[in-house]
Design an enzyme around this catalytic site. Structure first.
Site, PDB file in Angstrom:
ATOM      1  CD1 TRP A 145     -16.345 -17.509  -9.057  1.00  0.00           C
ATOM      2  CD2 TRP A 145     -16.609 -19.496 -10.077  1.00  0.00           C
ATOM      3  NE1 TRP A 145     -16.806 -18.412  -8.130  1.00  0.00           N
ATOM      4  CE2 TRP A 145     -16.974 -19.631  -8.724  1.00  0.00           C
ATOM      5  CE3 TRP A 145     -16.671 -20.610 -10.903  1.00  0.00           C
ATOM      6  CZ2 TRP A 145     -17.424 -20.839  -8.181  1.00  0.00           C
ATOM      7  CZ3 TRP A 145     -17.118 -21.822 -10.371  1.00  0.00           C
ATOM      8  CH2 TRP A 145     -17.481 -21.922  -9.025  1.00  0.00           C
ATOM      9  CG  ASP A 195     -20.046 -16.082 -14.541  1.00  0.00           C
ATOM     10  OD1 ASP A 195     -21.163 -15.995 -13.986  1.00  0.00           O
ATOM     11  OD2 ASP A 195     -19.163 -16.889 -14.167  1.00  0.00           O
ATOM     12  CE  LYS A 197     -22.282 -18.588  -6.337  1.00  0.00           C
ATOM     13  NZ  LYS A 197     -21.495 -19.067  -7.452  1.00  0.00           N
TER      14      LYS A 197
HETATM   15  C1  LIG Z   1     -20.821 -19.748  -8.283  1.00  0.00           C
HETATM   16  C2  LIG Z   1     -20.296 -19.216  -9.540  1.00  0.00           C
HETATM   17  C3  LIG Z   1     -20.181 -20.008 -10.696  1.00  0.00           C
HETATM   18  C4  LIG Z   1     -20.518 -21.470 -10.709  1.00  0.00           C
HETATM   19  O1  LIG Z   1     -21.865 -21.648 -10.668  1.00  0.00           O
HETATM   20  P1  LIG Z   1     -22.520 -23.119 -10.757  1.00  0.00           P
HETATM   21  O2  LIG Z   1     -23.954 -22.786 -10.898  1.00  0.00           O
HETATM   22  O3  LIG Z   1     -22.156 -23.816  -9.483  1.00  0.00           O
HETATM   23  O4  LIG Z   1     -21.948 -23.803 -11.931  1.00  0.00           O
HETATM   24  C5  LIG Z   1     -19.711 -19.407 -11.846  1.00  0.00           C
HETATM   25  N1  LIG Z   1     -19.369 -18.115 -11.881  1.00  0.00           N
HETATM   26  C6  LIG Z   1     -19.451 -17.323 -10.788  1.00  0.00           C
HETATM   27  C7  LIG Z   1     -19.070 -15.890 -10.888  1.00  0.00           C
HETATM   28  C8  LIG Z   1     -19.917 -17.856  -9.586  1.00  0.00           C
HETATM   29  O5  LIG Z   1     -20.007 -17.064  -8.506  1.00  0.00           O
END
Ligand SMILES: *Cc1c(COP(=O)(O)O)cnc(C)c1O
Length: 358
Positions: free
Chosen positions: A101, A170, A194
């Site tokens: 990511w 993030d 998530k």
């Molecule tokens: C799933 C995830 C993303 C991407 O998220 P989207 O909402 O699908 O763009 C980005 N960073 C991390 C750490 C993730 O687990």
């Protein structure tokens, strides 16, 4: 019957939350309609919008100089919006690459501005994060970007680095899983699917002085400043995802807030990692000091056995245990809403499977 859903995302939600949403689906509090059918400027939705922000502020002890924004486009859109808003001409942004990511985040930022990669552990096996001592930041950097939990590698930052520049994290896969001192950060962000709710809303928590930096040359709906000034309601907000996020934040407060949920998360993760460590059949893929309590990644002696493991577990109601297609193996995502009994069920199954196949 509800599955023990180990999906990495979109992921399991608290059963209480789904039941309440179901009960309110046709008639939201006597209005004769669903919350998703009403105006985003009406009093019923406005109350939900406000409560969600209040609950988030409560969970985080949020200092007054931060704003809670509800955006769309997922965490991936933030990979672009961050440099578009915060990386000025002639400035450099520092990126820490620790897995898939954060690799995507830096790749996107490079196409927008001047970027310096301060560390890269994305290719290391066992998977790990860079140590804070190894990080050499750029003087006067616009910001430092970090991924707090690498969802695919199964690794998590345990202590955030101290930076002079604003730290941007993030937190898509571990937000609200542990207590957090928000004052360490310039901004945190997370796609909801998530640990927060359904896909469709992206939570952004940003220090107001940073949001102020959005260049006027950007289209309004790409500006943090515009979202801050309009309370994320300049156009139609994703009202139903925000409503579900509201229910999830209420649920989190009822779990004892972030301390309470962390205790439960740590217990679940410790049991599962113990089961892996006490066997020669299963092998954890992350270095112990970086293990994620959210995404538990491990391997079996062969890919054939892994496929069999996933198939047999699925028959027993334990679904989505297959590792990400880029790395293989097994990944058990055990987010906030994942029940402890599901972890116990997986551990029993692991023992049976090992006995039958080793
Ligand atoms: C799933 C995830 C993303 C991407 O998220 P989207 O909402 O699908 O763009 C980005 N960073 C991390 C750490 C993730 O687990």
């Amino acid at each position: 019957m509800r599955a023990y859903n180990f999906s990495a995302g979109p992921a399991i939600l608290p059963e209480e939350v789904l039941k309440q949403a179901q009960a309110e689906l046709l008639d939201y509090q006597g209005t004769g309609m669903s919350i998703m059918e009403m105006s985003h400027r009406g009093k019923d939705y406005s109350a939900v919008h406000q409560e969600t922000k209040d609950n988030i502020a409560k969970l985080l002890n949020l200092p007054d100089n931060y704003s809670v924004l509800f955006m769309t486009g997922g965490a991936s859109t933030q990979f672009s919006l961050i440099p578009m808003n915060l990386l000025g001409e002639g400035q450099t942004a520092d990126y820490i690459t620790s897995g898939a990511w954060s690799s995507k985040a830096i790749k996107t930022a490079k196409s927008i501005g001047n970027v310096n990669e301060v560390a890269n552990t994305a290719k290391e096996i066992p998977t790990c994060m860079p140590t804070n001592e190894s990080l050499q930041f750029t003087e006067g950097a616009a910001y430092v970007h970090i991924c707090s939990n690498e969802t695919i590698a199964g690794t998590q930052v345990k202590e955030f680095p101290k930076t002079d520049a604003p730290l941007i994290a993030d937190m898509s896969s571990d937000i609200f899983s542990r207590p957090l001192d928000v004052s360490q950060f310039g901004m945190i962000y997370a796609g909801a699917q998530k640990n927060l709710g359904p896909a469709g809303v992206t939570l952004v928590i940003i220090r107001n002085d940073l949001a102020e930096k959005s260049p006027e040359s950007l289209p309004e709906l790409f500006q943090y400043k515009h979202f801050m000034e309009n309370d994320s309601l300049s156009n139609t907000a994703p009202t139903f995802p925000i409503y579900l996020l509201c229910l999830v934040t209420r649920w989190l407060l009822a779990q004892g807030g972030l301390e309470g949920i962390q205790k439960k998360n740590d217990e679940k993760a410790a049991k599962l990692y113990d089961a892996i460590d006490s066997s020669d059949f299963y092998k954890g893929t992350a270095k112990k000091e970086w293990r994620s309590p959210m995404n538990v990644t491990f391997r079996l002696p062969s890919e054939e056995l892994e496929a069999k493991f996933v198939a047999e577990a699925s028959k027993k109601g334990m679904t989505s245990l297959k590792g990400h297609r880029s790395v293989g193996g097994i990944r058990a995502s055990i987010y906030n809403a994942f029940p402890a009994e599901g972890v116990d069920a997986l551990i029993s199954f692991m023992k049976e499977f090992e006995a039958a196949n080793s």
